[in-house]
Design a protein around this motif. Structure first.
Motif, PDB file in Angstrom:
ATOM      1  N   LEU A  86       0.827  -1.204   0.000  1.00 41.25           N
ATOM      2  CA  LEU A  86       0.000   0.000   0.000  1.00 41.25           C
ATOM      3  C   LEU A  86       0.861   1.254   0.000  1.00 41.25           C
ATOM      4  O   LEU A  86       1.948   1.289   0.572  1.00 41.25           O
ATOM      5  CB  LEU A  86      -0.908   0.030   1.238  1.00 41.25           C
ATOM      6  N   SER A  87       0.338   2.291  -0.614  1.00 42.14           N
ATOM      7  CA  SER A  87       0.912   3.623  -0.536  1.00 42.14           C
ATOM      8  C   SER A  87       0.065   4.424   0.453  1.00 42.14           C
ATOM      9  O   SER A  87      -1.148   4.544   0.274  1.00 42.14           O
ATOM     10  CB  SER A  87       0.886   4.286  -1.918  1.00 42.14           C
ATOM     11  N   VAL A  88       0.687   4.949   1.504  1.00 39.26           N
ATOM     12  CA  VAL A  88      -0.025   5.747   2.501  1.00 39.26           C
ATOM     13  C   VAL A  88       0.202   7.227   2.198  1.00 39.26           C
ATOM     14  O   VAL A  88       1.352   7.689   2.146  1.00 39.26           O
ATOM     15  CB  VAL A  88       0.444   5.436   3.929  1.00 39.26           C
ATOM     16  N   TYR A  89      -0.880   7.951   1.986  1.00 40.03           N
ATOM     17  CA  TYR A  89      -0.829   9.394   1.754  1.00 40.03           C
ATOM     18  C   TYR A  89      -1.206  10.094   3.049  1.00 40.03           C
ATOM     19  O   TYR A  89      -2.296   9.881   3.580  1.00 40.03           O
ATOM     20  CB  TYR A  89      -1.797   9.792   0.641  1.00 40.03           C
ATOM     21  N   LEU A  90      -0.294  10.908   3.582  1.00 44.16           N
ATOM     22  CA  LEU A  90      -0.510  11.628   4.839  1.00 44.16           C
ATOM     23  C   LEU A  90      -0.423  13.129   4.553  1.00 44.16           C
ATOM     24  O   LEU A  90       0.579  13.603   4.017  1.00 44.16           O
ATOM     25  CB  LEU A  90       0.551  11.225   5.864  1.00 44.16           C
ATOM     26  N   GLN A  91      -1.483  13.856   4.915  1.00 42.23           N
ATOM     27  CA  GLN A  91      -1.536  15.293   4.648  1.00 42.23           C
ATOM     28  C   GLN A  91      -1.911  16.050   5.916  1.00 42.23           C
ATOM     29  O   GLN A  91      -2.837  15.661   6.630  1.00 42.23           O
ATOM     30  CB  GLN A  91      -2.562  15.583   3.547  1.00 42.23           C
ATOM     31  N   ILE A  92      -1.184  17.124   6.178  1.00 43.84           N
ATOM     32  CA  ILE A  92      -1.508  18.008   7.307  1.00 43.84           C
ATOM     33  C   ILE A  92      -1.675  19.421   6.775  1.00 43.84           C
ATOM     34  O   ILE A  92      -0.773  19.950   6.100  1.00 43.84           O
ATOM     35  CB  ILE A  92      -0.404  17.990   8.381  1.00 43.84           C
ATOM     36  N   THR A  93      -2.816  20.034   7.032  1.00 47.67           N
ATOM     37  CA  THR A  93      -3.027  21.433   6.683  1.00 47.67           C
ATOM     38  C   THR A  93      -3.083  22.264   7.960  1.00 47.67           C
ATOM     39  O   THR A  93      -3.195  21.735   9.064  1.00 47.67           O
ATOM     40  CB  THR A  93      -4.317  21.645   5.883  1.00 47.67           C
ATOM     41  N   ARG A  94      -3.038  23.576   7.796  1.00 44.46           N
ATOM     42  CA  ARG A  94      -3.060  24.450   8.971  1.00 44.46           C
ATOM     43  C   ARG A  94      -4.396  24.367   9.696  1.00 44.46           C
ATOM     44  O   ARG A  94      -4.490  24.662  10.881  1.00 44.46           O
ATOM     45  CB  ARG A  94      -2.762  25.903   8.571  1.00 44.46           C
ATOM     46  N   GLY A  95      -5.443  23.915   8.986  1.00 48.04           N
ATOM     47  CA  GLY A  95      -6.741  23.725   9.614  1.00 48.04           C
ATOM     48  C   GLY A  95      -7.789  24.697   9.099  1.00 48.04           C
ATOM     49  O   GLY A  95      -7.548  25.481   8.183  1.00 48.04           O
ATOM     50  N   ALA A  96      -8.968  24.627   9.689  1.00 51.32           N
ATOM     51  CA  ALA A  96     -10.106  25.470   9.292  1.00 51.32           C
ATOM     52  C   ALA A  96     -10.282  26.609  10.283  1.00 51.32           C
ATOM     53  O   ALA A  96     -10.131  26.424  11.491  1.00 51.32           O
ATOM     54  CB  ALA A  96     -11.379  24.641   9.219  1.00 51.32           C
ATOM     55  N   TYR A  97     -10.628  27.792   9.761  1.00 49.37           N
ATOM     56  CA  TYR A  97     -10.879  28.958  10.605  1.00 49.37           C
ATOM     57  C   TYR A  97     -12.145  29.642  10.112  1.00 49.37           C
ATOM     58  O   TYR A  97     -12.592  29.424   8.987  1.00 49.37           O
ATOM     59  CB  TYR A  97      -9.680  29.910  10.552  1.00 49.37           C
ATOM     60  N   GLU A  98     -12.708  30.488  10.960  1.00 51.89           N
ATOM     61  CA  GLU A  98     -14.035  31.055  10.684  1.00 51.89           C
ATOM     62  C   GLU A  98     -14.027  32.085   9.565  1.00 51.89           C
ATOM     63  O   GLU A  98     -15.072  32.396   8.994  1.00 51.89           O
ATOM     64  CB  GLU A  98     -14.587  31.691  11.963  1.00 51.89           C
ATOM     65  N   THR A  99     -12.858  32.650   9.246  1.00 46.56           N
ATOM     66  CA  THR A  99     -12.782  33.627   8.158  1.00 46.56           C
ATOM     67  C   THR A  99     -11.627  33.277   7.230  1.00 46.56           C
ATOM     68  O   THR A  99     -10.688  32.579   7.609  1.00 46.56           O
ATOM     69  CB  THR A  99     -12.558  35.057   8.688  1.00 46.56           C
ATOM     70  N   ARG A 100     -11.704  33.779   6.001  1.00 49.94           N
ATOM     71  CA  ARG A 100     -10.626  33.587   5.027  1.00 49.94           C
ATOM     72  C   ARG A 100      -9.685  34.777   5.127  1.00 49.94           C
ATOM     73  O   ARG A 100     -10.067  35.903   4.831  1.00 49.94           O
ATOM     74  CB  ARG A 100     -11.201  33.463   3.614  1.00 49.94           C
ATOM     75  N   ASN A 101      -8.455  34.491   5.548  1.00 50.14           N
ATOM     76  CA  ASN A 101      -7.468  35.545   5.718  1.00 50.14           C
ATOM     77  C   ASN A 101      -6.099  34.959   5.420  1.00 50.14           C
ATOM     78  O   ASN A 101      -5.767  33.871   5.900  1.00 50.14           O
ATOM     79  CB  ASN A 101      -7.511  36.073   7.164  1.00 50.14           C
ATOM     80  N   HIS A 102      -5.303  35.666   4.634  1.00 52.26           N
ATOM     81  CA  HIS A 102      -3.998  35.128   4.269  1.00 52.26           C
ATOM     82  C   HIS A 102      -3.090  34.915   5.471  1.00 52.26           C
ATOM     83  O   HIS A 102      -2.335  33.940   5.523  1.00 52.26           O
ATOM     84  CB  HIS A 102      -3.296  36.059   3.269  1.00 52.26           C
ATOM     85  N   ALA A 103      -3.121  35.808   6.455  1.00 51.75           N
ATOM     86  CA  ALA A 103      -2.268  35.676   7.628  1.00 51.75           C
ATOM     87  C   ALA A 103      -2.703  34.483   8.477  1.00 51.75           C
ATOM     88  O   ALA A 103      -3.869  34.082   8.469  1.00 51.75           O
ATOM     89  CB  ALA A 103      -2.324  36.955   8.456  1.00 51.75           C
ATOM     90  N   PHE A 104      -1.748  33.896   9.215  1.00 52.14           N
ATOM     91  CA  PHE A 104      -2.073  32.754  10.070  1.00 52.14           C
ATOM     92  C   PHE A 104      -3.060  33.173  11.159  1.00 52.14           C
ATOM     93  O   PHE A 104      -2.838  34.189  11.831  1.00 52.14           O
ATOM     94  CB  PHE A 104      -0.820  32.218  10.775  1.00 52.14           C
ATOM     95  N   PRO A 105      -4.120  32.398  11.386  1.00 56.54           N
ATOM     96  CA  PRO A 105      -4.994  32.654  12.539  1.00 56.54           C
ATOM     97  C   PRO A 105      -4.238  32.411  13.839  1.00 56.54           C
ATOM     98  O   PRO A 105      -3.311  31.592  13.892  1.00 56.54           O
ATOM     99  CB  PRO A 105      -6.125  31.636  12.364  1.00 56.54           C
ATOM    100  N   ASP A 106      -4.641  33.123  14.906  1.00 59.93           N
ATOM    101  CA  ASP A 106      -3.950  32.974  16.193  1.00 59.93           C
ATOM    102  C   ASP A 106      -4.167  31.594  16.801  1.00 59.93           C
ATOM    103  O   ASP A 106      -3.235  30.995  17.331  1.00 59.93           O
ATOM    104  CB  ASP A 106      -4.424  34.050  17.172  1.00 59.93           C
ATOM    105  N   GLU A 107      -5.379  31.094  16.743  1.00 59.69           N
ATOM    106  CA  GLU A 107      -5.685  29.798  17.341  1.00 59.69           C
ATOM    107  C   GLU A 107      -6.390  28.930  16.309  1.00 59.69           C
ATOM    108  O   GLU A 107      -7.500  29.255  15.879  1.00 59.69           O
ATOM    109  CB  GLU A 107      -6.561  29.961  18.583  1.00 59.69           C
ATOM    110  N   ILE A 108      -5.746  27.842  15.933  1.00 61.30           N
ATOM    111  CA  ILE A 108      -6.301  26.967  14.895  1.00 61.30           C
ATOM    112  C   ILE A 108      -5.713  25.572  15.072  1.00 61.30           C
ATOM    113  O   ILE A 108      -4.536  25.425  15.427  1.00 61.30           O
ATOM    114  CB  ILE A 108      -5.997  27.531  13.483  1.00 61.30           C
ATOM    115  N   SER A 109      -6.520  24.554  14.868  1.00 56.22           N
ATOM    116  CA  SER A 109      -6.066  23.169  14.997  1.00 56.22           C
ATOM    117  C   SER A 109      -5.793  22.588  13.619  1.00 56.22           C
ATOM    118  O   SER A 109      -6.661  22.650  12.739  1.00 56.22           O
ATOM    119  CB  SER A 109      -7.131  22.320  15.707  1.00 56.22           C
ATOM    120  N   PRO A 110      -4.603  22.026  13.404  1.00 54.71           N
ATOM    121  CA  PRO A 110      -4.286  21.437  12.106  1.00 54.71           C
ATOM    122  C   PRO A 110      -5.265  20.314  11.738  1.00 54.71           C
ATOM    123  O   PRO A 110      -5.781  19.610  12.606  1.00 54.71           O
ATOM    124  CB  PRO A 110      -2.872  20.897  12.294  1.00 54.71           C
ATOM    125  N   THR A 111      -5.499  20.161  10.456  1.00 57.99           N
ATOM    126  CA  THR A 111      -6.283  19.043   9.927  1.00 57.99           C
ATOM    127  C   THR A 111      -5.313  17.933   9.532  1.00 57.99           C
ATOM    128  O   THR A 111      -4.380  18.158   8.754  1.00 57.99           O
ATOM    129  CB  THR A 111      -7.094  19.479   8.689  1.00 57.99           C
TER     130      THR A 111
END
Length: 289
Positions: A86-111
């Protein structure tokens, strides 16, 4: 039905859902790894996890998951999907936040997302049957931090499709007259009995399979040099190879519509393919002692 992992839960892949506000979806703000498992056992896992951590730190995604925790999670995923190759694909994103903003949100949980797919037996698994692939050189139009394994792969996709549109199976990229890598692989060339590969810098992703090949060359006293490889050097090579975790080592038998060497997989490729397969068997044998 394939089983996936998403944010702490195992579930059928078809049921996995992310928010449309996930920054991976909105900005390609994330990193990934692809890890091969053979007969349910990982190959090169340590190198992949080290590279994953390096990518996470480079894009400033805070994640405290330990190597042991990653190993346990991925092993569970493989077992839940029946093991095998098997090939395992593992992806981590910065996560979801309530607004779309280019700058990093202060508090966010990675996906955190992982899934599996079957591995097609690579050509190197039986060098005697290998026929090789075709490739073409294309200007490298990607960004300047290709050492990060980013999910922002649109430039790679366009380059790979440009090659496909021209009838080639792989795109070998050229930046400022020098070879960097492929759209999704590293590059090797053989000339007068010596193996060459481009020097690793910010324009090249440090491939785990690339590192294994370099190590095998050293172990078996096969001359190998990392160089600033020009396109002219590549086009005059006796052999050309590409390497990746799931395709392992592939011989390029045609480059820019011209045969490489005699148009057949070369002798040094066949030897390295044999060493690679023997090394896999040794690694798994030692892991099960």
């Amino acid at each position: 039905m394939s089983i996936a992992f998403l944010n702490g839960s195992f579930l059928p892949l078809e049921e996995a859902r992310i928010s449309p506000l996930d920054r991976g979806f909105l900005f390609a703000d994330g990193v990934y790894e692809v890890i091969p498992y053979y007969s349910g056992e990982p190959f090169g896992l340590e190198g992949h996890l080290i590279r994953l951590q390096r990518s996470l730190e480079a894009v400033r995604i805070p994640l405290s998951t330990t190597t042991a925790e990653w190993e346990a999670l991925l092993q569970q995923l493989v077992v839940k999907n029946g093991g095998g190759d098997l090939s395992v694909y593992l992806q981590i994103t910065r996560g979801a936040y309530e607004t779309r903003n280019h700058a990093f949100p202060d508090e966010i949980s990675p996906t955190i997302f992982a899934m599996v797919s079957p591995i097609t037996p690579p050509l190197a698994a039986d060098a005697t049957k290998a026929k090789g692939i075709t490739a073409m050189t294309i200007p490298d139009t990607r960004w300047s931090r290709c050492d990060i394994k980013s999910i922002a792969l649109l430039p790679n996709i366009l380059l790979k499709q440009q090659a496909a549109d021209s009838g080639a199976q792989e795109a070998i990229l050229v930046r400022d007259g020098h070879i960097t890598e492929c759209a999704a692989a590293n590059v090797f060339a053989v000339k007068n009995g010596t193996i060459y590969t481009p020097i690793k810098d910010d324009h090249i992703l440090g491939g785990i399979t690339r590192d294994i090949i370099i190590g095998l060359a050293q172990d078996h006293h096969m001359p190998l040099q990392e160089i600033a490889m020009t396109q002219e050097f590549l086009e005059q090579a006796d052999e050309v190879w590409i390497s990746s975790s799931t395709r392992e080592i592939l011989p390029v038998v045609e480059l820019n519509s011209r045969p490489v060497g005699n148009g057949e997989p070369g002798a040094l490729w066949q030897l390295m393919a044999e060493h690679y397969q023997a090394n896999k068997k040794r690694v798994f044998r030692e892991a099960n002692v």
